[in-house]
Write a protein that holds these residues in place. Structure first.
Motif, PDB file in Angstrom:
ATOM      1  N   TYR A   4     143.063   3.271  67.572  1.00  0.00           N
ATOM      2  CA  TYR A   4     142.482   3.770  68.709  1.00  0.00           C
ATOM      3  C   TYR A   4     140.991   3.965  68.349  1.00  0.00           C
ATOM      4  N   ARG A   5     140.129   3.477  69.541  1.00  0.00           N
ATOM      5  CA  ARG A   5     138.872   3.790  69.590  1.00  0.00           C
ATOM      6  C   ARG A   5     138.445   4.579  70.552  1.00  0.00           C
ATOM      7  N   HIS A   6     137.418   5.609  70.359  1.00  0.00           N
ATOM      8  CA  HIS A   6     137.001   6.329  71.560  1.00  0.00           C
ATOM      9  C   HIS A   6     135.522   6.312  71.674  1.00  0.00           C
ATOM     10  N   TYR A   7     135.218   6.365  72.893  1.00  0.00           N
ATOM     11  CA  TYR A   7     133.698   6.268  73.313  1.00  0.00           C
ATOM     12  C   TYR A   7     133.605   7.407  74.192  1.00  0.00           C
ATOM     13  N   LYS A 171     130.012   1.349  75.645  1.00  0.00           N
ATOM     14  CA  LYS A 171     129.005   2.443  75.625  1.00  0.00           C
ATOM     15  C   LYS A 171     128.403   2.871  76.795  1.00  0.00           C
ATOM     16  N   CYS A 172     128.391   4.096  76.746  1.00  0.00           N
ATOM     17  CA  CYS A 172     127.445   4.765  78.007  1.00  0.00           C
ATOM     18  C   CYS A 172     126.112   4.360  77.843  1.00  0.00           C
ATOM     19  N   ARG A 173     125.152   4.325  79.265  1.00  0.00           N
ATOM     20  CA  ARG A 173     123.837   3.879  79.328  1.00  0.00           C
ATOM     21  C   ARG A 173     123.037   4.878  79.732  1.00  0.00           C
ATOM     22  N   TYR A 217     125.294  17.770  75.859  1.00  0.00           N
ATOM     23  CA  TYR A 217     126.614  17.303  75.973  1.00  0.00           C
ATOM     24  C   TYR A 217     127.097  16.211  74.680  1.00  0.00           C
ATOM     25  N   LEU A 218     126.076  15.381  74.348  1.00  0.00           N
ATOM     26  CA  LEU A 218     126.456  14.478  73.142  1.00  0.00           C
ATOM     27  C   LEU A 218     126.746  15.209  72.017  1.00  0.00           C
ATOM     28  N   ASN A 219     126.173  16.407  71.845  1.00  0.00           N
ATOM     29  CA  ASN A 219     126.428  17.062  70.663  1.00  0.00           C
ATOM     30  C   ASN A 219     127.931  17.640  70.608  1.00  0.00           C
ATOM     31  N   ALA A 220     128.329  18.182  71.722  1.00  0.00           N
ATOM     32  CA  ALA A 220     129.800  18.440  72.027  1.00  0.00           C
ATOM     33  C   ALA A 220     130.758  17.428  71.661  1.00  0.00           C
ATOM     34  N   TYR A 221     130.489  16.127  72.186  1.00  0.00           N
ATOM     35  CA  TYR A 221     131.381  14.966  71.888  1.00  0.00           C
ATOM     36  C   TYR A 221     131.270  14.710  70.335  1.00  0.00           C
ATOM     37  N   ASN A 222     130.438  14.904  69.688  1.00  0.00           N
ATOM     38  CA  ASN A 222     130.178  14.342  68.261  1.00  0.00           C
ATOM     39  C   ASN A 222     130.807  15.577  67.507  1.00  0.00           C
ATOM     40  N   ARG A 223     131.189  16.953  68.189  1.00  0.00           N
ATOM     41  CA  ARG A 223     131.683  17.812  67.544  1.00  0.00           C
ATOM     42  C   ARG A 223     133.400  17.913  67.492  1.00  0.00           C
ATOM     43  N   LEU A 224     133.715  16.862  68.340  1.00  0.00           N
ATOM     44  CA  LEU A 224     135.263  16.833  68.493  1.00  0.00           C
ATOM     45  C   LEU A 224     135.794  16.724  67.447  1.00  0.00           C
ATOM     46  N   ILE A 225     137.130  17.012  67.152  1.00  0.00           N
ATOM     47  CA  ILE A 225     137.737  17.118  65.842  1.00  0.00           C
ATOM     48  C   ILE A 225     139.100  16.252  66.038  1.00  0.00           C
ATOM     49  N   TRP A 226     139.037  15.005  65.240  1.00  0.00           N
ATOM     50  CA  TRP A 226     140.155  14.241  65.481  1.00  0.00           C
ATOM     51  C   TRP A 226     141.212  14.117  64.324  1.00  0.00           C
ATOM     52  N   SER A 227     142.463  13.990  64.674  1.00  0.00           N
ATOM     53  CA  SER A 227     143.410  13.768  63.565  1.00  0.00           C
ATOM     54  C   SER A 227     143.205  12.644  62.977  1.00  0.00           C
ATOM     55  N   VAL A 228     144.028  12.371  61.731  1.00  0.00           N
ATOM     56  CA  VAL A 228     143.536  11.258  60.929  1.00  0.00           C
ATOM     57  C   VAL A 228     144.131   9.853  61.661  1.00  0.00           C
ATOM     58  N   ASP A 229     145.148  10.119  62.351  1.00  0.00           N
ATOM     59  CA  ASP A 229     145.499   8.772  63.198  1.00  0.00           C
ATOM     60  C   ASP A 229     144.941   8.556  64.602  1.00  0.00           C
ATOM     61  N   ASN A 230     144.021   9.690  64.953  1.00  0.00           N
ATOM     62  CA  ASN A 230     143.381   9.466  66.288  1.00  0.00           C
ATOM     63  C   ASN A 230     144.271   9.690  67.284  1.00  0.00           C
ATOM     64  N   THR A 231     145.520  10.333  67.093  1.00  0.00           N
ATOM     65  CA  THR A 231     146.307  10.513  68.240  1.00  0.00           C
ATOM     66  C   THR A 231     146.195  12.018  68.827  1.00  0.00           C
ATOM     67  N   MET A 232     145.424  12.792  68.235  1.00  0.00           N
ATOM     68  CA  MET A 232     145.286  14.376  68.517  1.00  0.00           C
ATOM     69  C   MET A 232     143.736  14.628  68.367  1.00  0.00           C
ATOM     70  N   TYR A 242     134.200  14.455  78.173  1.00  0.00           N
ATOM     71  CA  TYR A 242     135.130  13.197  78.577  1.00  0.00           C
ATOM     72  C   TYR A 242     134.743  12.054  77.606  1.00  0.00           C
ATOM     73  N   PHE A 243     136.142  11.262  77.393  1.00  0.00           N
ATOM     74  CA  PHE A 243     135.901  10.210  76.651  1.00  0.00           C
ATOM     75  C   PHE A 243     136.884   9.133  76.780  1.00  0.00           C
ATOM     76  N   SER A 244     136.540   7.917  76.503  1.00  0.00           N
ATOM     77  CA  SER A 244     137.664   6.758  76.813  1.00  0.00           C
ATOM     78  C   SER A 244     138.448   6.142  75.474  1.00  0.00           C
ATOM     79  N   ILE A 245     139.521   6.011  75.418  1.00  0.00           N
ATOM     80  CA  ILE A 245     140.185   5.401  74.449  1.00  0.00           C
ATOM     81  C   ILE A 245     140.574   3.878  74.720  1.00  0.00           C
ATOM     82  N   ASN A 246     140.038   2.892  73.765  1.00  0.00           N
ATOM     83  CA  ASN A 246     140.221   1.579  73.916  1.00  0.00           C
ATOM     84  C   ASN A 246     139.218   0.868  75.074  1.00  0.00           C
TER      85      ASN A 246
END
Length: 261
Positions: A4-7, A171-173, A217-232, A242-246
């Motif tokens: 998974y890649r998140h944006y 990527k957002c603009r 807002y971007l700081n909040a996105y960067n503070r998200l905590i992801w599981s090792v496999d990016n599924t949580m 808000y974010f997008s996967i793949n």
């Protein structure tokens, strides 16, 4: 694992943000604000509190930020004078507004490595330059926040059209315009600004925000905590993110929430 890649996506899943930043504080700011409010545009006004004669409440709904108490040439001032110019501007602005001030536009666009350190030590989180990029990249270094262009740039409306029509997949603009309101008076061309706002404003796919709103807002996105496999993912912040996967699956995560992808 790791498929998974998140944006980041902006609020309501939008992929574009428009903002403006205007310096020095001038009576012409008020005409700008009337035009901005008409078209739903938000922006940031960078003030020198030693020179500011207007009612600061007129900026309500927009961000105000520092621009040096006396608008000094920091490149030739020593560090204590520069620190005082930053801190006093911030102090007087916070006293006048009852709000915490967190941003800055560099006076005359002058800064160097120790200026960046002074800004950080003054409790500020971004510093806007006058270096035009002519692109729509989302900033990665907020202490050297480069705008897309000045409003007098000959490419302004071409850039506006390109921004509006660009099909964003990954990527957002961000489209970022800067200047001084008194320039519209001097050049007798307020219609230029109104045309820009009319062209950009009122679009459902664009987020209209101030500098500090975008930073937070971007700081909040960067503070998200992801599981090792990016599924949580867990959101420890106070903002819905808000974010997008793949590049295709869209998600949002509320404050304090943990979700599985």
């Amino acid at each position: 694992m790791g498929g998974y890649r998140h944006y980041v996506r902006f609020p309501q899943g939008k992929k574009k943000v428009f903002t403006i930043s205007y310096d020095d504080g001038n009576i012409a700011d008020l005409k700008m604000i009337d035009i901005m409010n008409k078209y739903g545009i938000l922006g940031t006004f960078n003030l020198n509190m030693s020179k500011f004669p207007e009612d600061i409440t007129k900026y309500e709904g927009h961000e105000i930020a520092c621009h040096g108490y006396e608008h000094k040439f920091w490149g030739i001032e020593n560090a204590p004078d520069t620190m005082m110019d930053i801190i006093r501007d911030r102090f007087e602005m916070e006293k006048a507004t009852g709000k915490i001030i967190r941003g800055m536009a560099y006076p005359y666009g002058v800064y160097d490595s120790w200026t960046l350190d002074l800004l950080k030590n003054s409790g500020l989180v971004y510093g806007r330059t006058i270096k035009s990029t002519h692109d729509f990249s989302v900033p990665s270094d907020w202490m050297q926040l480069h705008p897309t262009c000045h409003h007098n740039d000959k490419e302004l409306m071409k850039l506006a059209d390109k921004f509006i029509n660009e099909n964003v997949e990954k990527k957002c603009r961000m489209f970022y315009v800067w200047g001084h309101s008194y320039e519209f008076v001097k050049d007798n061309n307020f219609e230029l600004f109104e045309n820009l706002c009319k062209t950009i404003g009122g679009r459902s796919d664009i987020w209209y925000a101030t500098n500090i709103q975008i930073f937070d807002y971007l700081n909040a996105y960067n503070r998200l905590i992801w599981s090792v496999d990016n599924t949580m993912v867990h959101n420890p912040t106070a903002l819905t993110v808000y974010f997008s996967i793949n590049f295709k699956d869209e998600y949002n995560i509320k404050p304090g929430e943990t979700i599985r992808i």
